[in-house]
Design an enzyme around this catalytic site. Structure first.
Site, PDB file in Angstrom:
ATOM      1  N   ASN A   9     -37.784  41.100 -29.598  1.00  0.00           N
ATOM      2  CA  ASN A   9     -37.490  41.688 -28.295  1.00  0.00           C
ATOM      3  C   ASN A   9     -36.878  43.064 -28.549  1.00  0.00           C
ATOM      4  O   ASN A   9     -35.735  43.166 -28.978  1.00  0.00           O
ATOM      5  CB  ASN A   9     -36.505  40.773 -27.554  1.00  0.00           C
ATOM      6  N   LYS A  11     -36.088  45.320 -26.463  1.00  0.00           N
ATOM      7  CA  LYS A  11     -35.174  45.768 -25.392  1.00  0.00           C
ATOM      8  C   LYS A  11     -35.490  47.231 -25.020  1.00  0.00           C
ATOM      9  O   LYS A  11     -36.651  47.624 -25.084  1.00  0.00           O
ATOM     10  CB  LYS A  11     -33.715  45.566 -25.823  1.00  0.00           C
ATOM     11  N   HIS A  94     -33.930  36.628 -19.867  1.00  0.00           N
ATOM     12  CA  HIS A  94     -33.027  37.063 -20.936  1.00  0.00           C
ATOM     13  C   HIS A  94     -31.618  37.250 -20.360  1.00  0.00           C
ATOM     14  O   HIS A  94     -31.465  37.674 -19.218  1.00  0.00           O
ATOM     15  CB  HIS A  94     -33.541  38.364 -21.558  1.00  0.00           C
ATOM     16  N   GLU A  96     -29.510  39.478 -20.660  1.00  0.00           N
ATOM     17  CA  GLU A  96     -29.224  40.819 -20.133  1.00  0.00           C
ATOM     18  C   GLU A  96     -29.801  40.977 -18.729  1.00  0.00           C
ATOM     19  O   GLU A  96     -29.214  41.652 -17.880  1.00  0.00           O
ATOM     20  CB  GLU A  96     -29.760  41.884 -21.101  1.00  0.00           C
ATOM     21  N   GLU A 166     -30.401  31.147 -26.343  1.00  0.00           N
ATOM     22  CA  GLU A 166     -29.668  32.307 -26.853  1.00  0.00           C
ATOM     23  C   GLU A 166     -28.240  32.271 -26.329  1.00  0.00           C
ATOM     24  O   GLU A 166     -27.974  32.740 -25.214  1.00  0.00           O
ATOM     25  CB  GLU A 166     -30.341  33.598 -26.391  1.00  0.00           C
ATOM     26  N   GLY A 172     -26.352  40.239 -30.188  1.00  0.00           N
ATOM     27  CA  GLY A 172     -25.948  41.604 -30.530  1.00  0.00           C
ATOM     28  C   GLY A 172     -24.518  41.695 -31.027  1.00  0.00           C
ATOM     29  O   GLY A 172     -23.956  42.786 -31.129  1.00  0.00           O
ATOM     30  N   SER A 212     -28.307  37.264 -32.970  1.00  0.00           N
ATOM     31  CA  SER A 212     -27.935  37.757 -34.303  1.00  0.00           C
ATOM     32  C   SER A 212     -28.702  37.078 -35.438  1.00  0.00           C
ATOM     33  O   SER A 212     -28.145  36.834 -36.508  1.00  0.00           O
ATOM     34  CB  SER A 212     -26.423  37.654 -34.525  1.00  0.00           C
TER      35      SER A 212
HETATM   36  P1  PGA Z   1     -29.893  40.100 -31.288  1.00  0.00           P
HETATM   37  O1  PGA Z   1     -30.584  39.876 -29.863  1.00  0.00           O
HETATM   38  O2  PGA Z   1     -30.833  39.525 -32.313  1.00  0.00           O
HETATM   39  O3  PGA Z   1     -29.704  41.578 -31.406  1.00  0.00           O
HETATM   40  O4  PGA Z   1     -28.591  39.348 -31.245  1.00  0.00           O
HETATM   41  C1  PGA Z   1     -31.270  38.696 -29.568  1.00  0.00           C
HETATM   42  C2  PGA Z   1     -31.841  38.778 -28.173  1.00  0.00           C
HETATM   43  O5  PGA Z   1     -31.183  39.334 -27.282  1.00  0.00           O
HETATM   44  O6  PGA Z   1     -32.959  38.294 -27.907  1.00  0.00           O
END
Ligand code: PGA
Length: 249
Positions: A9, A11, A94, A96, A166, A172, A212
């Site tokens: 992803n 983003k 997601h 976010e 997640e 992140g 992560s």
């Molecule tokens: P990340 O993000 O691997 O940077 O933690 C995962 C995601 O948001 O799908």
């Protein structure tokens, strides 16, 4: 046997020249893979990605869509628009989108319907926040997100659904759920599916872990019995890291 999936992803990262560079690097590194490999660049680079990856095993997904088929929804993108580019997979829910863009379970359920109606595959994301886990509500939060988003669907819709657990506190942040925490939740998700549907469905659905995931922890996470791969954020922006993660699936 469930085939593993590694999905990147991106983003809101990578303009067009940067997208070209990253896709070139991924194409030359990932010529064949045991896992299904998916990349989800921003909308503006989907057409380029489809074109560049047409002879590659890497598939292309969108990061979002609107639930209406068309109309006065400035700034939005429909399932039909994605399909017309050759994009058949979309990420929905997601964290976010849920937190910054206030997408509720009710909205996400309509998005799932719109994608499925157009015969798209969906990667449906959910996960608890840190306070939920600290207060011991993580199982309840996750089961509510899945039920509210997807349990109105008939079992016939489920072959097009990929789930992605997640935990928000691991996205992140550099903090990964332990393999035990992730496996425990994935087993719980499968049990939740079993209670609503049946064993065949519960055993066949792919459940990805995200938060992560890096080259050095992917192998251990992906070897858990109920973890079928990962949804990768930060590490998907680097060809070498993403390739290593794909190789560990
Ligand atoms: P990340 O993000 O691997 O940077 O933690 C995962 C995601 O948001 O799908």
């Amino acid at each position: 046997m469930r085939k593993k999936i590694v999905a990147g992803n991106w983003k809101m990262n990578k303009n067009q020249p940067e997208t070209r560079d990253l896709l070139e690097a991924l194409k030359s590194r990932i010529k064949q893979a045991k896992a299904e490999v998916i990349v989800a660049p921003p909308f503006t680079n989907l057409a380029l990605a489809v074109e560049m990856l047409k002879d590659s095993p890497i598939q292309v997904a969108a990061q979002n869509l609107h639930f209406e088929p068309k109309g006065a929804y400035t700034g939005e993108i429909s399932a039909d628009m994605l399909l017309s580019l050759g994009v058949k997979t979309v990420i929905i829910g997601h964290s976010e989108r849920r937190s910054y863009f206030h997408e509720t379970d009710a909205i996400l359920s309509k998005k799932a319907d719109a994608a499925l109606k157009n015969d798209m595959t969906i990667i449906f994301c959910f996960g608890e926040e840190l306070k939920d886990r600290k207060e011991g509500r993580h199982f309840d939060v996750v089961s509510a997100q899945i039920k509210n988003g997807l349990f109105h669907l008939e079992s016939s819709a489920w072959p097009q659904i990929i789930l992605a657990y997640e935990p928000v506190w691991a996205i992140g942040t550099g903090e990964t759920a332990t393999t035990e925490q992730a496996q425990e939740m994935h087993a719980f998700i499968r049990k939740t599916l079993l209670q609503k549907y049946d064993a065949t469905l519960a055993q066949s659905i792919r459940i990805l872990y995200g938060g992560s995931v890096k080259a050095d922890n992917a192998g251990k996470l992906f070897s858990q019995p109920d973890i079928d791969g990962g949804l990768i954020g930060g590490a998907a922006l680097n060809a070498q890291d993403f390739t290593q993660i794909v190789e560990s699936a």
